[in-house]
Write a protein that holds these residues in place. Sequence first.
Motif, short mmCIF file in Angstrom:
data_model
loop_
_atom_site.label_atom_id
_atom_site.label_comp_id
_atom_site.label_asym_id
_atom_site.label_seq_id
_atom_site.Cartn_x
_atom_site.Cartn_y
_atom_site.Cartn_z
N UNK A 172 -0.54 -6.36 -3.59
CA UNK A 172 -1.56 -6.10 -4.62
C UNK A 172 -2.96 -6.25 -4.02
N UNK A 173 -3.17 -7.30 -3.25
CA UNK A 173 -4.47 -7.50 -2.63
C UNK A 173 -4.78 -6.40 -1.62
N UNK A 174 -3.79 -6.05 -0.80
CA UNK A 174 -3.99 -5.01 0.22
C UNK A 174 -4.30 -3.65 -0.42
N UNK A 175 -3.65 -3.36 -1.53
CA UNK A 175 -3.84 -2.07 -2.22
C UNK A 175 -5.00 -2.11 -3.22
N UNK B 85 -0.72 -7.97 -11.88
CA UNK B 85 0.14 -7.70 -13.04
C UNK B 85 0.64 -6.26 -13.04
N UNK B 86 -0.24 -5.31 -12.68
CA UNK B 86 0.18 -3.90 -12.61
C UNK B 86 1.24 -3.72 -11.53
N UNK B 87 0.96 -4.32 -10.38
CA UNK B 87 1.89 -4.17 -9.27
C UNK B 87 3.24 -4.82 -9.59
N UNK B 88 3.23 -5.95 -10.25
CA UNK B 88 4.48 -6.64 -10.59
C UNK B 88 5.36 -5.76 -11.48
N UNK B 89 4.76 -5.06 -12.43
CA UNK B 89 5.52 -4.16 -13.30
C UNK B 89 6.13 -3.01 -12.49
N UNK B 90 5.36 -2.47 -11.57
CA UNK B 90 5.83 -1.37 -10.73
C UNK B 90 6.97 -1.85 -9.82
N UNK B 91 6.82 -3.03 -9.25
CA UNK B 91 7.87 -3.59 -8.38
C UNK B 91 9.15 -3.82 -9.18
N UNK B 92 9.01 -4.31 -10.42
CA UNK B 92 10.20 -4.51 -11.26
C UNK B 92 10.91 -3.18 -11.51
#
Length: 147
Positions: A31-34, A39-46
Amino acid sequence: MRLTKATDLALRVVMCLAATDPEPSTARRVAADMRVPYNHLAKVVARLQRLGMVETRRGRGGGLALTEAGRGVTVGRLVRELEGAGDVVECEGDVPCPLRQACRLRSALRQAQEAFYSSLDGVTLADLVAAPTGPVLLGLVGRPPAG
């Protein structure tokens, strides 16, 4: 055709993981690198995990990693999975289109959508992270390019 922000982020996540494979990364680090909210990234990863593309491991030495299916997926298949089977335009919504019974546009748009996906069927994650993209991704995550 326009991809959703979630699909765009999912593609960037799997590219980042492919570039750093086999070393796992954390969701917070990606998330930090991108430069996206965690929270957005966590949903996408799920979602990627439910699709079998990414595995997550907790604890020391854990993190995110591509699965075998994730390593071998084509971009076309992944985008189809992420975007769903919906039409490009909404013909049957709250106010159905009066042309829907005799419309030729819907069929033409479906064909165009399939042509879009088909053009991505020949593209793999390895293709996406080949130079010059791979070294840039590695630079984003603070790892020197190999070689």
